[in-house]
Motif scaffolding. Structure first.
Motif, PDB file in Angstrom:
ATOM      1  N   THR B 143       0.990  -1.111   0.006  1.00 25.66           N
ATOM      2  CA  THR B 143       0.171  -0.111  -0.023  1.00 25.66           C
ATOM      3  C   THR B 143       0.926   1.104   0.053  1.00 25.66           C
ATOM      4  N   GLU B 145       0.762   5.672   0.710  1.00 23.99           N
ATOM      5  CA  GLU B 145       0.223   6.560   1.412  1.00 23.99           C
ATOM      6  C   GLU B 145       0.747   7.883   1.049  1.00 23.99           C
ATOM      7  N   ARG B 174      -1.108  -0.082  -3.888  1.00 19.03           N
ATOM      8  CA  ARG B 174      -2.615   0.423  -3.743  1.00 19.03           C
ATOM      9  C   ARG B 174      -2.618   1.666  -2.844  1.00 19.03           C
ATOM     10  N   GLY B 175      -3.315   2.629  -3.432  1.00 19.52           N
ATOM     11  CA  GLY B 175      -3.531   3.866  -2.980  1.00 19.52           C
ATOM     12  C   GLY B 175      -4.669   3.919  -1.862  1.00 19.52           C
ATOM     13  N   PRO B 176      -4.889   5.071  -1.030  1.00 21.70           N
ATOM     14  CA  PRO B 176      -5.815   4.947  -0.296  1.00 21.70           C
ATOM     15  C   PRO B 176      -7.161   5.036  -0.805  1.00 21.70           C
ATOM     16  N   GLN B 177      -7.511   5.469  -2.139  1.00 24.29           N
ATOM     17  CA  GLN B 177      -8.771   5.387  -2.734  1.00 24.29           C
ATOM     18  C   GLN B 177      -9.223   4.209  -3.624  1.00 24.29           C
ATOM     19  N   GLY B 178      -8.240   3.081  -3.218  1.00 21.66           N
ATOM     20  CA  GLY B 178      -8.238   2.062  -4.100  1.00 21.66           C
ATOM     21  C   GLY B 178      -7.657   2.245  -5.679  1.00 21.66           C
ATOM     22  N   ASP B 179      -6.963   3.586  -5.855  1.00 25.73           N
ATOM     23  CA  ASP B 179      -6.213   3.564  -6.888  1.00 25.73           C
ATOM     24  C   ASP B 179      -4.808   3.172  -6.784  1.00 25.73           C
ATOM     25  N   THR B 180      -4.056   3.322  -7.721  1.00 21.86           N
ATOM     26  CA  THR B 180      -2.959   2.719  -8.029  1.00 21.86           C
ATOM     27  C   THR B 180      -1.557   3.604  -8.366  1.00 21.86           C
ATOM     28  N   PHE B 225      -1.346   9.111  -9.325  1.00 19.32           N
ATOM     29  CA  PHE B 225      -2.544   8.395  -8.932  1.00 19.32           C
ATOM     30  C   PHE B 225      -3.650   8.357 -10.094  1.00 19.32           C
ATOM     31  N   SER B 226      -3.901   9.378 -10.576  1.00 14.56           N
ATOM     32  CA  SER B 226      -4.971   9.343 -11.519  1.00 14.56           C
ATOM     33  C   SER B 226      -4.950   8.131 -12.809  1.00 14.56           C
ATOM     34  N   GLU B 229      -3.387   3.228 -12.493  1.00  9.83           N
ATOM     35  CA  GLU B 229      -3.867   1.738 -12.716  1.00  9.83           C
ATOM     36  C   GLU B 229      -3.872   1.597 -14.229  1.00  9.83           C
TER      37      GLU B 229
END
Lengths: 400, 382
Positions: B143, B145, B174-180, B225-226, B229
Motif C-alpha cells: 500500500t 500513502e 494500492r493507494g488510499p482510494q483503491g487507486d494505484t 494516482f490518476s 492503474e
C-alpha cells in the motif's frame, strides 16, 4: 488485414457495392426447410447472378470468360462475399474448382471447349467418382475396373460418397486400367457422362436425413477413349496434382462465418439460464470458454492471412492449407458441440434445416453433426495428420 | 568468433537468424547449467554481449542511445531468448522497466535511465502484482500513502524478477482510494528486506521485498494516482506479450528437438518418428505452436501501434501461447521416454519454464476472465 490488399480499396468498394445490391437479404429465411428442388433452383439463380457480375469463378481465366482477376483480387472477392454472408455455390463446387483445375492442367482444348462454358453458362453439375466402399483413406487401392476395347473403355465397379451425383451431368472418375501394376501406377482418369447406359445412382440418406451424396453402380459402362484425361495409368499423378489446386481463398468464407457464429453463441449464452438461474453468460466457466473460443477464432483468421500473404509473395499453396483445414474443422466441431451442449433441451429441439447452409446456421446440434463433413471428407483429419507429419515435419512414413 | 554485427536495420527474419546464431553458441545446454548453478538466473557475461550487439537498446529511441526499433523486433529477441532458455534480467530490465519509462516516464527519468538500459549497464525490475495468479488491483499486497512531498510504502512484493540484481524496482502499490501508484524504489535500501524466492524453473530468479513505512520522495512516482492503474494495466499487457513471446519460442524449439530425437531413436526395428500415434501428436503440437505464433505477432503489432484491440490481443496471446507451451512441453517430455525424465536432457527445463510463464503476470484463468470482460462486458452478478 493483409498489407498487399490495401491498394485494392477501390476494387473492394465495387465488390461490396455489388454484394449490397445482389445478395438476397432474406435468403437464409427463404432456404430454411427448402426442398431439394428449391435449393437447386436457388443455386442456379445465384450462379447466374454471380456470372453476370463476373464473380462466379474469380479464379477462371478470361479465355473461359472468367475475368483474369489477380490472386489479391480473388482474396478481396472472397472476403467481401463472406462479409456479405452471401450463399456459397455448393452444388457447383466440383464443377467450378475440380473440373476447371483438371481440364486446365491436363485436359485437351476440345474437352475445355465442351465443358467449361457449359459449367458457367448453363450450370452443368459435376460429381466425383473417387472413393469406393473399400477404398476410402486408402484411395489408391480402388478396384473399379476399366478395360480398353477398341475405341472405348468398359467400366465395372462401385463408387461411393459422390456428392450431388443425382443432379450431375458428368463425373470425374478414377478407375483401374492395369491391375498388374503397383496400386497407384495402374489407375486412369476419365470424364464419365452420367447418361451412359449402365450408370445407376442411388442417393445415400445422411445423418441429417438429407440426400446429398450417392452410390454409383457401374455395369459395362462404355467411356469413349477421348474422354480419358492424360495418358493411360497416369490417373493417380493427375488426381494428386489437380487436387492440390483446391483454392486456399475458399477457407476465408468459413473463417468469417465462424466470427459471426461467435456472436450467435454469445446470444445463446445470454438467453440460456446458468447457475442460480442467472444467464449462463454470467457463469465464470462459460465466460472462460467463450474467451478461449474468441482467441481461437481470431487465430484462425490470422493463420489464413499469413498463408495468403505468403502466397502473394512467394506463390504456391504448400501444405499450409491442410494445417488450416485441420485447425478450422476441429475448432468448428468443438465450438458447435459446445453450443449444442450449452443450450440444454432448447438445442435438442428438432428445427427445420437450411439447404446450402452456412457452416454455422444456429441450429447448433445440426451444425455440430454437420461439422463431420469437414473432419471426414476430402481426406479424413487422420490422413491429413499423416500428410502433415511427413511433408511438413519430415517424419518418416510408416513401413508397409 | 562471434559476428559483432549490430542488429539495427535488419528485417525480422534476418534479425532472428542473427540472434539465433549467437545464442546457439553462447547459450548452449551446458552453459545454461553452469549459469543456473553459479549465478542462479542471470548470465552476466551473455547479458554484456547482448548489450554490445544492441539487443538491450533495440526498442529504445535513438535519442536515448537505442536503435529506435519497435516492439515487433523486440518480440523477436524475446522469442529467441525463450527458445534458448536464456537466463537473464532482459524481460525485467528492458521490457518491463524500459517499457514503463517509455510509456510514462518524465523526461529526466528517461534521460537518466534509458541510455543505461540500452548499454546494458542498468539492471532494473518491476513488481506489478499477480503473486496469486490474479493480477487485479485488489491483489496488490503493497500500500502507498501520500504524506506531503513524500510517499510511504508498506507491505510486501512477491516474485519480483531479478530484484536482488537490480538498482531500481518499479513497484505497484494500492493507494488510499483503491487507486494505484507506480513508484521507483531502491531494493538495496536498508528499509527494504529482500530475500530470495527460488522457483522450480532454475533459469529464472525471483525475490520477495518487504517494507514497512518506507518513505520515498513523491518524484519517485511514474505518472500519478490518476493514471497509475491504467499504466499498470498497459505494463501487465506488455509483460504478458513478452511471456507469450518467450513461450512461442520455447514451444517451437521443443517441437523441433522432440522430432529430431524421435527420428534418431529406433525401437521395434524402426525410427519411432514413423509411428502414427506419435506423428499425430506432433502435428497437434505444431498446430498449437503455429497458432501461438500468429497470436503473438498480432499482439506485438497491436500493442506497438496502441491499437484499440491491444488489450484483448495481449491477454489472448498470453493464455493461448502459454497454455500451448505447457501442452507442447508436456508432450515433448513424454515422447522422449526415460531420458525425458533426466536432468541431463532439457525437456524438464522447458516444462518448468512453460509452467512458470503460465503462472506469471496473471494466469490463464485471469487472462480469460479479462478477455471475457472486455469482449462480453462485465458479468453483472459476479
Amino acid at each position: 488485414m493483409i498489407a498487399e490488399l490495401e491498394a485494392l480499396a477501390g476494387f473492394r468498394a465495387d465488390v461490396r457495392e455489388w454484394c449490397r445490391e445482389h445478395v438476397p437479404a432474406d435468403w437464409v429465411a427463404r432456404m430454411t426447410g427448402a426442398s431439394v428442388d428449391e435449393s437447386l433452383e436457388f443455386q442456379r439463380v445465384w450462379l447466374a447472378e454471380l456470372r453476370e457480375g463476373g464473380l462466379a469463378a474469380p479464379h477462371w481465366s478470361s479465355e473461359w470468360t472468367g475475368r483474369d482477376y489477380s490472386f489479391e483480387e480473388e482474396i478481396v472477392i472472397a472476403e467481401e462475399m463472406a462479409r456479405a454472408r452471401a450463399p456459397r455455390l455448393d452444388t457447383f463446387f466440383v464443377s467450378l474448382y475440380h473440373t476447371y483445375g483438371l481440364l486446365m492442367e491436363a485436359g485437351t482444348e476440345a474437352q475445355r471447349r465442351r465443358h467449361l462454358p457449359a459449367i458457367l453458362d448453363h450450370g452443368e453439375i459435376w460429381c466425383q467418382g473417387f472413393s469406393e466402399p473399400n477404398a476410402g483413406s486408402d484411395l489408391a487401392s480402388l478396384r473399379t475396373r476399366a478395360q480398353r476395347r477398341g475405341d472405348v473403355y468398359v467400366v465395372n465397379g462401385q463408387k461411393v460418397w459422390s456428392t450431388y451425383a443425382m443432379h450431375a451431368r458428368f463425373c470425374l472418375l478414377l478407375a483401374r486400367t492395369d491391375p498388374a501394376a503397383r496400386k497407384n501406377r495402374g489407375i486412369s482418369y476419365f470424364l464419365l457422362d452420367m447418361r451412359t447406359p449402365g450408370v445407376e445412382v442411388r442417393p445415400i440418406v445422411d445423418l441429417g436425413r438429407r440426400q446429398e451424396f450417392c452410390e454409383l453402380f457401374l455395369v459395362d459402362v462404355e467411356i469413349p477413349v477421348e474422354n480419358r484425361i492424360g495418358e493411360e495409368n497416369e490417373g493417380w499423378r493427375i488426381a494428386n496434382s489437380t487436387l492440390s489446386t483446391e483454392r486456399s481463398t475458399l477457407l476465408l468464407m468459413p473463417a468469417e462465418q465462424l466470427r459471426v457464429a461467435y456472436w450467435m453463441l454469445v446470444d445463446l449464452a445470454r438467453t440460456t439460464p446458468g447457475s442460480g438461474g442467472r444467464p449462463a453468460i454470467e457463469d465464470v466457466g462459460v465466460r472462460r470458454d467463450l474467451a478461449g473460443f474468441h482467441a481461437e477464432i481470431a487465430n484462425l483468421r490470422l493463420l489464413i492471412n499469413r498463408m495468403l500473404t505468403q502466397m502473394i509473395r512467394a506463390g504456391g499453396a504448400g501444405p499450409e492449407s491442410s494445417i488450416i483445414k485441420l485447425y478450422y474443422s476441429e475448432l468448428l466441431q468443438r465450438f458447435t458441440c459446445y453450443a449444442a451442449q450449452l443450450g440444454g433441451m432448447k438445442t435438442q429441439e428438432l428445427a427445420p434445416l437450411l439447404g446450402a447452409a452456412p457452416y454455422v446456421s444456429g441450429v447448433w446440434e445440426f451444425d455440430f453433426l454437420n461439422s463431420y463433413t469437414w473432419t471426414i471428407s476430402a481426406g479424413t483429419n487422420e490422413i491429413q495428420r499423416n500428410i502433415i507429419s511427413e511433408r511438413v515435419l519430415g517424419m518418416p512414413r510408416e513401413p508397409k | 568468433m562471434i559476428h559483432r554485427t549490430r542488429t539495427v536495420d535488419m528485417d525480422s527474419e534476418e534479425l532472428r537468424a542473427a540472434i539465433r546464431d549467437v545464442l546457439d553458441r553462447e547459450a548452449t545446454s551446458e552453459r545454461i547449467r553452469v549459469v543456473m548453478d553459479e549465478s542462479k538466473g542471470h548470465d552476466a557475461k551473455l547479458y554484456a554481449l547482448m548489450a554490445e550487439l544492441g539487443w538491450t537498446g533495440l526498442a529504445i529511441p535513438e535519442q536515448y542511445g537505442g536503435s529506435g526499433a519497435t516492439l515487433i523486433e523486440l518480440g523477436v529477441v524475446l522469442q529467441e531468448l525463450g527458445r534458448s532458455l536464456v537466463s537473464s534480467s532482459f524481460e525485467a530490465s528492458v521490457v518491463l522497466f524500459g517499457g514503463a519509462l517509455l510509456l510514462a516516464g518524465r523526461e529526466d527519468q528517461r534521460a537518466s535511465f534509458l541510455p543505461r538500459i540500452a548499454n546494458g549497464d542498468l539492471l532494473a525490475s518491476a513488481a506489478l502484482g499477480g503473486a496469486s495468479g490474479r493480477c487485479e488491483v485488489g491483489s496488490l499486497a503493497l500500500t502507498v500513502e501520500p504524506r506531503g512531498a513524500s510517499l510511504s510504502l508498506s507491505g510486501k512484493l512477491e516474485y519480483v524478477p531479478s530484484a536482488d540484481l537490480s538498482e531500481l524496482v518499479l513497484v505497484a502499490a494500492r493507494g488510499p482510494q483503491g487507486d494505484t501508484a507506480l513508484v521507483l524504489v531502491d531494493p538495496r535500501h536498508e528499509a527494504i528486506e529482500i530475500s530470495p524466492q527460488p522457483v522450480f524453473d532454475p533459469t529464472r530468479r525471483f525475490s520477495r521485498l518487504v517494507m514497512h513505512d518506507h518513505v520515498v520522495p513523491r518524484e519517485s512516482m511514474l505518472g500519478d494516482f490518476s493514471n497509475g492503474e491504467a499504466l499498470r494495466e498497459r505494463l501487465i499487457e506488455l509483460g504478458a506479450i513478452a511471456l507469450a513471446s518467450d513461450s512461442m519460442g520455447g514451444a517451437g524449439k521443443v517441437l523441433e528437438s522432440t522430432i529430431a530425437f524421435m527420428k534418431g531413436r529406433e525401437q521395434f526395428g524402426r525410427s519411432i518418428a514413423s509411428f502414427q500415434a506419435l506423428k499425430h501428436r506432433c502435428v497437434d503440437m505444431m498446430m498449437r505452436a503455429e497458432a501461438s505464433a500468429v497470436s503473438v505477432e498480432m499482439a506485438l503489432e497491436a500493442f506497438s501501434r496502441e491499437a484499440e484491440e491491444a488489450p484483448v490481443a495481449a491477454s489472448e496471446a498470453k493464455f493461448y501461447s502459454c497454455d500451448s507451451y505447457v501442452h507442447v512441453a508436456k508432450e515433448g517430455l513424454q515422447m522422449h521416454g526415460g531420458v525425458g525424465f533426466t536432468w541431463e536432457y532439457d525437456c524438464h527445463l522447458y516444462l518448468k519454464r512453460a509452467l512458470l510463464n503460465q503462472a506469471l503476470l496473471g494466469d490463464s484463468r485471469w487472462h480469460r476472465d479479462r478477455v471475457a470482460d472486455l469482449v462480453l462486458g462485465p458479468a453483472t452478478a459476479l
